[in-house]
Design an enzyme around this catalytic site. Structure first.
Site, PDB file in Angstrom:
ATOM      1  N   GLY A   1      28.596  38.301  45.615  1.00 35.71           N
ATOM      2  CA  GLY A   1      29.546  39.404  45.850  1.00 35.71           C
ATOM      3  C   GLY A   1      30.792  38.593  46.590  1.00 35.71           C
ATOM      4  O   GLY A   1      31.110  37.489  46.385  1.00 35.71           O
TER       5      GLY A   1
ATOM      6  N   ASP B   1      36.841  51.120  47.059  1.00 35.47           N
ATOM      7  CA  ASP B   1      36.771  50.119  46.243  1.00 35.47           C
ATOM      8  C   ASP B   1      35.527  50.639  45.042  1.00 35.47           C
ATOM      9  O   ASP B   1      34.917  49.760  44.636  1.00 35.47           O
ATOM     10  CB  ASP B   1      36.426  48.920  46.695  1.00 35.47           C
TER      11      ASP B   1
END
Lengths: 204, 682
Positions: free
Chosen positions: B89, B202
């Site tokens: 990530g 996000d």
């Protein structure tokens, strides 16, 4: 005073495109002076934008978005009607201006001085652009200057992508290179800069 | 022989390094060996850079310079035993791991060591742990544990099986029967976060995980924040730079996020709208070929309409309301959004269903909320009556009573239109970059913004044949022109920034005055001049006889173009975060109204008209009570306005002028129109 001050143009009010697009054209025609003027205008607009974002209501909750700023400066100064070639060249100048703004700011922070208050750019008000980021910017800036001595074109690629937030395609447009070349330049520059920064630099 | 580091040498190194990088990692060693046989120094250099390359995270995303953790199967962190890498990530690697105490499998998110050494990033990582831990909700990924060992920071979370929404969308639009329940779960997770004052910031298909059992899990609250200072992000795929700082992912950001303003729950609502739109239509509404274009699209473009044949109107309306550019026009939080989704007819929530009544119900809901938020945004703008092609980029508009004159900035011309029928009577050549126009009762005046010349020009035109009768030189670049009944007033920008007074009869320059800043727009109240100043956030009042500065009113934000006097109030537009229309009581210099409406202004009858260059419409505001009466769809990038009974709008990007006829304007507010007409009777 330079035409930069005419960066008071805005989307709502003013004479937008002919100005900067004419400068762009003059620059294509070989006028270094036009390029200087363009840089000054862009630099002023970016600073003004940054300052106005950060100043509003005096709240310390904003961060500086280089890419967004560069883009908004583009909308204000050039407009969306500009042909792609102008667009690319504008971003080239804007990336450079953004780099200077960030580096100046980081230097000021290192010098321990408070940045001048609004309407000059005072990124402190962003609250969170800490020393860490500042040093990263300075190291990168220094590595990039070293790279420019070795390979000016490649340094431009990094500048555009990093400080201008341009995609590979936009960078290619701006430098009149093929996207494949940009990809290779970018990949190899990354390795070189990582090494340069990782080996330690006087800034740290 | 060139010294290492010399430009020629670097070209060789670069070429070979690029070749090496284009090979699969396991083949690179052999490639370097090949070079070594002919040039050992070169090989050493290439090998060194290849080594550093693996540690390089210098994306457009930011410096992030340093190695990843790179844990191998069997290694232990705390009481977790790493089994395999399952992805990476923004800030590090994710592994499948065994919780040796509880004997269950978990996902172990490991922060890259260099990131962990960065106090900001570490803080953010830990904060995400705390944030999410405080959000125990079935639609939010659960975090079990956060810890550190040997400088490696990690978080253990529930291990999910399934796919993320991005992978799902790659197969095309989500069938309606699934899309609405999925949307509901996303909204439910967001609502839980919003209820605790946490904004995700996000949200994107990559961060919406669909478990194989059909449950939605929201991931990556790494950018989430409570009300408080922003953190420096480091999110490669989000184009985040620790130097340049972009929070959120291009294409999914809310307009205010793009502009770097404060965000609240409504930014998540916008992003939800983007995701919903993409689920319903299969198309990400603001995805463009480049990040810069995506940013522009978010700021300027409306989302493309959702296919109404496939998607019932009530759902499309929910998406549209989420996607309002103005946060005030969206649902205030995900809870409101959830409410709207839950108020969809039951059958609609589970299967394809179309009903006019359902559409009306949601429309009512949407409209009520819009009114409550004072956004003044109506669901559907009405069409203009006439569209007239003019020259390129009309930047000035003035009425002489029987004609409308248009300054075509990029065609260096002026167009004359007959008001009665909109017929174009002629296009006349003027100076470079005409901007401002004025009518002094006998002649048309054009201010030409000659960018690269030493002097800009002011021209007086014969109104019958457009012939240039006189050309005056102005030291500053002209912005706006106003005729106050006796004199012409011109605002100049660079390099003078003055207000200039000109006698129309002979064009004599009667002096230039400082208006207290960078003058933009001028209004005249019958006695005094009012000037908006961009730099000093002020509106100033001047005495026309000698240009003396009488008063300055701080309007709190950059005063933009657009200042008008309507007989009782001075109306202006300021470049505040909400881009506000303000109303000033001239007697006591008090702002008595603020309305989030952007643009240029004109007074017309009982109304004020405001052009909105972002949404490509004009808003009709009732002057008496500042109520929004209607919105009118015009061309792209509407700017200057003129009113002669009909409303005229210059569309800068469409190179057209739109006309909205008097009867159309009256039809949307008949009582006011009648009352106004009656009052005007002697």
């Amino acid at each position: 005073m330079s035409p930069a001050s005419a960066g008071t143009r805005s989307r709502t009010g003013g004479p937008r495109p002919p100005a900067v697009t004419d400068l762009l054209r003059a620059w294509h025609g070989g006028s270094e002076e036009a390029r200087e003027q363009l840089f000054e205008a862009t630099y002023a607009e970016l600073r003004a934008l940054a300052a106005s974002y950060l100043r509003r209501e005096g709240r310390a909750q904003r961060s500086l978005q280089a890419t967004a700023l560069v883009h908004e400066a583009f909308l204000r100064l050039v407009g969306t009607r500009a042909p792609w070639v102008d667009r690319g060249h504008f971003y080239g100048v804007a990336a450079q201006a953004m780099r200077r703004i960030l580096v100046d700011h980081a230097r000021r922070r290192r010098a321990g001085k408070r940045a001048p208050a609004a309407p000059l750019l005072s990124l402190e008000e962003a609250g969170e652009l800490g020393d860490h980021e500042g040093i990263a910017v300075l190291r990168l800036d220094e590595a990039l200057s070293d790279l420019a001595r070795l390979d000016p074109r490649q340094a431009r690629v990094v500048e555009l992508r990093y400080f201008g937030g341009l995609s590979v395609e936009e960078t290619a447009q701006s430098l009149e290179l093929s996207p494949a070349t940009v990809k290779r330049e970018w990949a190899t520059a990354r390795a070189w800069i990582t090494r340069q920064v990782g080996r330690g630099s006087p800034v740290a | 022989m060139t010294a290492p580091g010399a430009p020629e040498r670097w070209q060789d190194v670069k070429r070979l390094l690029a070749d090496a990088l284009e090979r699969a990692p396991e083949q690179r060693g052999a490639f370097v060996d090949e070079i070594r046989s002919s040039d050992p120094d070169l090989a050493r250099e290439v090998a060194s850079l290849l080594g550093w390359n693996e540690r390089s995270e210098l994306a457009t995303a930011g410096p992030g310079l340093g190695p990843l953790a790179g844990l191998k199967a069997g290694e232990r962190l705390g009481h977790y035993e790493v089994q395999e890498s399952i992805g990476h990530g923004g800030m590090g690697e994710v592994y499948r791991a065994r919780d040796t105490r509880l004997g269950r499998d978990v996902a172990l998110k490991v922060l890259a060591p260099d990131v962990a050494g960065d106090p900001h990033a570490l803080h953010r990582f830990e904060r995400e742990g705390r944030t999410v831990a405080s959000l125990s909700h079935p639609n939010i990924l659960a975090i079990f544990d956060v810890g550190q060992q040997d400088g490696v920071a990690y978080a253990a979370t529930e291990l999910l099986h399934g796919e993320n929404l991005r992978q799902c969308l790659e197969r095309g639009p989500v069938p309606l029967a699934q899309a609405v329940p999925l949307a509901r779960q996303i909204a439910s997770g967001l609502a839980a976060a919003h209820a605790r004052g946490i904004v995700h910031r996000d949200l994107k298909p990559e961060n919406v995980f669909l478990t194989s059992s059909g449950t939605v899990k929201l991931l990556d609250f790494g950018l989430a924040k409570r009300a408080g200072p922003l953190e420096a992000p480091g999110q490669p795929e989000s184009l985040a730079t620790r130097a340049g700082l972009v929070l959120g992912t291009i294409g999914y950001m809310a307009p205010e996020q793009v502009r770097g303003e404060d965000v609240d729950a409504r930014a998540d609502v916008f992003t939800f709208g983007v995701v919903l739109h993409e689920m319903l239509s299969g198309v990400a509404p603001f995805a463009r070929t480049t990040p810069a274009e995506s940013l522009a699209a978010i700021l300027r473009d409306e989302a493309p309409p959702i296919d109404e044949a496939r998607v019932p109107t009530p759902i499309a309306l929910v998406a549209r309301k989420c996607l309002a550019k103005d946060p005030a026009a969206r649902f205030a939080t995900a809870a409101d959004l959830l409410g709207a989704l839950d108020s969809l007819p039951r059958r609609l929530r589970t299967s394809v269903y179309r009903s006019r009544r359902a559409a009306a119900a949601v429309l009512a809901l949407v409209t009520l909320a819009a009114i409550a938020s004072q956004s003044g945004v109506r669901a559907r703008p009405r069409p203009a009556d006439t569209t007239i092609p003019v020259g390129r980029q009309p930047e000035g508009l003035v009425s002489d009573g029987r004609h409308v004159w248009v300054a075509n900035n990029r065609s260096n011309s002026v167009t004359k239109i007959r008001s009665a029928d909109g017929a174009v009577l002629g296009e006349f050549r003027v100076g470079g970059g005409p901007m401002g126009l004025a009518w002094d009762g006998a002649h048309v005046w054009v201010a030409n913004h000659e960018w690269l010349q030493d002097h800009s020009t002011l021209m007086r035109l014969d109104p019958t044949d457009g012939h240039v009768l006189a050309t005056l030189s102005t030291p500053g670049q002209p912005m706006n022109l106003l005729f106050d009944g006796a004199h012409l007033w011109l605002t100049e920008t660079w390099p003078t920034y003055l207000l200039r007074k000109i006698r129309p009869s002979d064009g004599a320059d009667l002096g230039a005055f400082t208006a207290g800043g960078t003058p933009r727009s001028i209004a005249f109240d019958g006695e005094s001049l009012w000037v908006s100043n961009r730099a000093l956030a002020s509106v100033t009042k001047l005495r026309p006889s000698d240009g003396r500065l009488l008063r300055a009113v701080d309007v709190g934000a950059s005063a933009e173009a657009g200042l008008v006097f309507d007989g009782t109030h001075v109306w202006g537009f300021r470049h505040a975060p909400g881009r506000e229309l303000f109303r000033l009581r001239p007697q006591d210099l008090v702002i008595d109204l603020e309305l989030p409406l952007p643009g240029r202004l004109v007074v017309g009858g009982p109304w004020l008209f405001v052009s909105d260059s972002t949404r490509h419409w004009v808003t009709q505001v009732r002057r008496r009570d500042a109520a929004v009466v209607a919105t009118w769809a015009v061309g792209r990038d509407p700017g200057p306005l003129a009113y002669d009974g009909d409303l005229w709008v210059a569309n800068r990007e469409s190179h057209t002028v739109s006309r909205i006829a008097a009867r159309s304007l009256a039809a949307v507010d008949p009582e006011e129109a009648v009352a106004f007409g009656r009052d005007r009777q002697p």
